[in-house]
Design a protein around this motif. Structure first.
Motif, PDB file in Angstrom:
ATOM      1  N   TRP A 414       8.940 -13.698  -4.533  1.00  0.00           N
ATOM      2  CA  TRP A 414       8.846 -12.238  -4.589  1.00  0.00           C
ATOM      3  C   TRP A 414      10.152 -11.673  -5.128  1.00  0.00           C
ATOM      4  CZ3 TRP A 414       5.704  -8.298  -4.697  1.00  0.00           C
ATOM      5  CH2 TRP A 414       6.168  -7.011  -4.392  1.00  0.00           C
ATOM      6  N   GLY A 416      10.457  -8.147  -6.336  1.00  0.00           N
ATOM      7  CA  GLY A 416      10.584  -6.796  -5.797  1.00  0.00           C
ATOM      8  C   GLY A 416      11.465  -5.868  -6.602  1.00  0.00           C
ATOM      9  N   TRP A 420      10.646  -1.302  -3.453  1.00  0.00           N
ATOM     10  CA  TRP A 420       9.927  -0.921  -2.241  1.00  0.00           C
ATOM     11  C   TRP A 420      10.388  -1.723  -1.029  1.00  0.00           C
ATOM     12  CZ3 TRP A 420       5.686   2.547  -1.701  1.00  0.00           C
ATOM     13  CH2 TRP A 420       5.261   3.151  -2.884  1.00  0.00           C
ATOM     14  N   THR A 421      10.860  -2.942  -1.232  1.00  0.00           N
ATOM     15  CA  THR A 421      11.053  -3.854  -0.113  1.00  0.00           C
ATOM     16  C   THR A 421      12.503  -4.062   0.285  1.00  0.00           C
ATOM     17  OG1 THR A 421      10.841  -5.670  -1.713  1.00  0.00           O
ATOM     18  CG2 THR A 421       8.886  -5.066  -0.458  1.00  0.00           C
ATOM     19  N   TYR A 422      13.284  -4.666  -0.549  1.00  0.00           N
ATOM     20  CA  TYR A 422      14.606  -5.089  -0.109  1.00  0.00           C
ATOM     21  C   TYR A 422      15.517  -3.905   0.188  1.00  0.00           C
ATOM     22  CZ  TYR A 422      13.018  -9.516  -1.983  1.00  0.00           C
ATOM     23  OH  TYR A 422      12.298 -10.642  -2.249  1.00  0.00           O
ATOM     24  N   ASN A 431      16.851  -5.924   4.614  1.00  0.00           N
ATOM     25  CA  ASN A 431      15.508  -6.461   4.386  1.00  0.00           C
ATOM     26  C   ASN A 431      15.519  -7.469   3.249  1.00  0.00           C
ATOM     27  OD1 ASN A 431      14.501  -4.933   6.412  1.00  0.00           O
ATOM     28  ND2 ASN A 431      13.785  -3.279   5.114  1.00  0.00           N
ATOM     29  N   ILE A 535       7.928 -10.690   3.401  1.00  0.00           N
ATOM     30  CA  ILE A 535       8.360  -9.497   2.671  1.00  0.00           C
ATOM     31  C   ILE A 535       8.376  -8.309   3.632  1.00  0.00           C
ATOM     32  CG2 ILE A 535       7.839  -7.943   0.749  1.00  0.00           C
ATOM     33  CD1 ILE A 535       6.195 -10.243  -0.473  1.00  0.00           C
ATOM     34  N   TYR A 536       9.474  -7.581   3.653  1.00  0.00           N
ATOM     35  CA  TYR A 536       9.589  -6.351   4.426  1.00  0.00           C
ATOM     36  C   TYR A 536       9.649  -5.150   3.488  1.00  0.00           C
ATOM     37  CZ  TYR A 536      11.031  -8.960   8.599  1.00  0.00           C
ATOM     38  OH  TYR A 536      11.082  -9.797   9.680  1.00  0.00           O
ATOM     39  N   PHE A 537       9.138  -4.036   3.968  1.00  0.00           N
ATOM     40  CA  PHE A 537       9.386  -2.784   3.262  1.00  0.00           C
ATOM     41  C   PHE A 537      10.743  -2.237   3.685  1.00  0.00           C
ATOM     42  CE2 PHE A 537       4.736  -2.860   2.988  1.00  0.00           C
ATOM     43  CZ  PHE A 537       4.576  -2.546   1.639  1.00  0.00           C
ATOM     44  N   ASN A 538      11.435  -1.635   2.728  1.00  0.00           N
ATOM     45  CA  ASN A 538      12.682  -0.944   3.032  1.00  0.00           C
ATOM     46  C   ASN A 538      12.335   0.401   3.672  1.00  0.00           C
ATOM     47  OD1 ASN A 538      15.109   0.395   3.087  1.00  0.00           O
ATOM     48  ND2 ASN A 538      15.645  -0.010   0.953  1.00  0.00           N
ATOM     49  N   GLY A 609       5.272  -7.171   8.215  1.00  0.00           N
ATOM     50  CA  GLY A 609       5.433  -7.406   6.786  1.00  0.00           C
ATOM     51  C   GLY A 609       4.310  -8.270   6.254  1.00  0.00           C
TER      52      GLY A 609
END
Length: 711
Positions: A414, A416, A420-422, A431, A535-538, A609
């Motif tokens: 991923w 990204g 949207w995520t890190y 994240n 994967i996490y959303f920020n 996530g």
């Protein structure tokens, strides 16, 4: 034309007015006669044999993968960043549009208060997860300029687009593909949560190092009167598959409790009196526990070594007479990048779609924050094809057991890039791309206060203490050393915000792989638990609090517990509670009136996530089921053969010729053209939302069914 008794005539020569026609003579792929060159008496005259010889000698490959993204878009959230807010798949568009109109036309509200005063909620669209992005012409997002929100009429300035869309990069904005192989191994600190569901046994986390073996907790101790087939047993439960069989042995080490309490790995102190015990039986009587529970006979052991809830590690031993060759080794595979993204070709597989179809809807200009109509896609169905832009020569490539490689891996990471995520590698919400294994994918119940949509006491705005499913603690910000992958981050700035994404890996870079077992006497590598990325959303760019099932002790149901569907709270009541709160430690739950609040850091520091398995294998060779042995004097023993001092023999498995199958497998039989093999496989790439459907195995199971398979 005439040759070897075959005469071919034009039709017009057969009889008058006969038509001419095209004729073909099928030539079989075989040859029984060949003109010999003078003095050459060793030439092979069988073309089939020549083909097979060339096929088995060739080490050149051009693999192809068919790829289906199986994805359920489940997280509804909101954002105050216009490029993201303007491109959601909305769930409250009618309400938000009505409130927007009311706010804009209300002159009593100052302009500064109007901005971001209306929350547009929705799902990130499918393009945020797809392998190839197609949103190349979205004003204010993938092309500029755009408007910051629906208050442009009041004079706010346009915003800069999030990216200047490059068609060549459409397949690398979200994901990047690599061809890798396992070249070595390592040990890593691991952690898993499990609930053994044994009377008196406590659920909780277990820590261990990968090279130490399989972790366990004693769930039936030496002083518990538990029997199996008339024999008292001591029971060991593990969060991972132990791989044992009755009659085999386990080499046990049990941690000293004072050492465990420090929670600092590696634990250096073990009970010194333990060694190797025979496995008496498997399972605990509950359905599906044979893979996770093993028992040894209780021969009257005393002391504290086999107390319930003691923890330790076990290694599988096949033969007590030959522990040197038959004691398993445990490790984490390391993958090396063979082919970087710039040498990989990703394309759509024509018009092929997966069976789940496309979920989309039309959104009119009056119900979007930027007043632009569009078709929003929640989930897609496109099938993709991945291959290389040149052949791969594997002549000098060896796996982590020093054998010629037998499989390649399509490794998916991923990236990204859209942001949207890190959240960046440092700060309160780092994240980063996290790494764990299958045994980390189960949920762990956390006790917290939740606002319920029910009215137990006749009051309103109540906080009720309930058990809420959360990710295992290993994924939380406090355990970053356990889950941090070795991906390097970089960043860019747009509209005064910083966005982080993963840097592309290069050839020979290393990625963590699966948790595995190797036994020299078997010459087989077994995967204990597959590696997963999360994967996490920020939350600074997209915030959501998912719907959950909370369990309350209320004394109503037969077991004393009831479950309710609620939303994960964004806030927690201030503790201690003020006077007048209801606190009952009996059958009813702990209840308190809402007064003051603090952010729900329990969830914020360990949010939901998406998981995925980054490594997907394609077999290029198959090992034989038969174990070869040979004395030292035998020639042509392969370099990867293992020498057993106990047997005074070399041990190894040969590769099967192409087209030859094992009785329990398909072998490999790929097309071979122009001295190159063309392996092919189909992959269902699952992007799995946490708390909904996930793949993992656990000892938390239901009792065995009353009926058997015959009914």
């Amino acid at each position: 034309m005439s040759r070897d008794g075959i005469k071919i005539l034009l039709g017009s020569l057969k009889y008058k007015s006969a038509p001419n026609s095209n004729l073909t003579i099928p030539i079989p792929f075989e040859q029984n006669v060949k003109e010999l060159i003078q003095y050459d008496r060793i030439s092979n005259v069988d073309l089939v044999q020549v083909y097979n010889d060339e096929r088995n000698l060739s080490k050149i490959y051009r693999p192809t993968f068919k790829l289906d993204l199986l994805f359920k878009n489940v997280y509804v959230g909101s954002t105050n960043y216009p490029p993201f807010e303007n491109n959601l798949y909305y769930v409250n568009e009618n309400k938000a549009a009505y409130l927007t109109c009311s706010v804009i036309n209300d002159n009593r509200i100052p302009m500064s208060a109007k901005t971001n005063s209306v929350i547009w909620s929705g799902y990130p669209q499918y393009n945020e997860f797809d392998f190839i992005r197609t949103d190349y012409n979205v004003t204010g997002y993938t092309k500029g300029p755009g408007i910051p929100n629906n208050f442009l009429l009041n004079g706010l300035d346009p915003i800069t687009e999030q990216i200047n869309f490059n068609f060549k990069s459409a397949g690398t904005y979200n994901w990047e593909f690599y061809l890798t192989y396992p070249f070595s191994s390592t040990t890593l600190e691991m952690n898993a949560y499990f609930d053994p569901k044994e009377p008196g046994a406590q659920p909780g986390d277990i820590n261990w190092n990968a090279n130490e073996g399989i972790p366990f907790r004693i769930t039936v101790g030496y002083d518990d009167n538990v029997t199996y087939q008339g024999t008292r047993v001591i029971r060991f439960s593990s969060p991972v598959k132990h791989g044992l069989s009755p009659g085999e042995f386990v080499k046990l080490k049990i941690y000293i409790q004072s050492n465990i309490n420090t929670n600092q790995l590696p634990y250096s102190a073990f009970s010194s009196s333990l060694d190797t015990f025979q496995v008496f039986s498997l399972g605990n009587g509950q359905y599906g526990t044979d893979d996770y529970v093993f028992n040894i006979a209780n021969l009257g052991y005393t002391g504290t070594t086999f107390n319930q809830d003691n923890e330790g590690v076990a290694k599988r031993v096949i033969s007590i007479e030959n522990t040197g060759d038959t004691t398993s080794k445990y490790y984490v595979r390391l993958h090396k990048v063979l082919v970087p993204p710039e040498e990989i070709i990703l394309t759509k597989a024509g018009f092929e779609n997966n069976i789940f179809g496309i979920n989309k809807k039309y959104e009119s200009a009056s119900t979007t924050p930027d007043y632009k109509s569009r078709v929003s896609i929640k989930e897609g169905a496109q099938t993709y094809s991945v291959t290389l832009n040149k052949d791969l020569d594997t002549s000098n490539i060896f796996d982590n057991q020093k054998r010629p490689i037998s499989e390649l891996f399509l490794t998916t990471i991923w990236k990204g890039y859209l942001g949207w995520t890190y959240g960046g590698p440092t700060g309160d919400n780092p994240n980063y791309l996290k790494r764990g294994w299958d045994f980390n994918l189960g949920m762990k119940e956390q006790n917290m206060y939740v606002k319920f949509p029910i009215n137990i006491t006749g009051e309103t705005d109540l906080a009720i203490k309930a058990d809420v499913p959360l990710p295992q603690s290993i994924w939380g910000t406090g355990n970053s050393q356990l889950t941090r992958s070795n991906m390097i981050f970089t960043s860019y700035t747009k509209n005064d915000k910083t966005f982080y994404y993963v840097n592309s890996l290069k050839k020979d870079d290393i990625i963590d792989g699966d948790f595995c077992e190797w036994n020299e006497s078997e010459q087989i590598e077994k995967i204990i638990s597959k590696v997963n990325h999360k994967i996490y959303f920020n939350p600074a760019n997209f915030s959501f609090f998912p719907n959950i099932t909370a369990t309350v002790k209320d004394g109503i149901d037969e077991d004393g517990y009831s479950s309710y569907n609620v939303q994960m709270p964004s806030l927690q009541p201030t503790i201690p509670f003020p006077a007048g709160s209801i606190v009952d430690t009996g059958a009813t739950p702990t209840i308190a009136f809402y007064t003051a609040f603090t952010p729900n850091t329990i969830y914020i520091n360990n949010p939901y996530g998406y998981y995925y398995n980054p490594h997907n294998s394609i077999k290029i060779k198959e090992f034989s089921e038969y174990i070869e042995t040979a004395e030292r004097s035998v020639i042509d023993i392969p370099n990867y053969a293992y020498f057993s001092k106990f047997q005074n023999l070399f041990i190894w498995r040969d590769f099967l010729p192409y087209g030859i199958n094992n009785s329990n497998s398909n072998g490999v039989n790929y097309p071979f053209v122009n001295n190159a093999h063309y392996p092919y496989t189909s992959i269902n790439f699952r992007l799995i939302p946490e708390g909904t459907t996930y793949w993992y195995d656990n000892t938390t199971t239901q009792d065995s069914p009353i009926t058997d398979n015959c009914e």
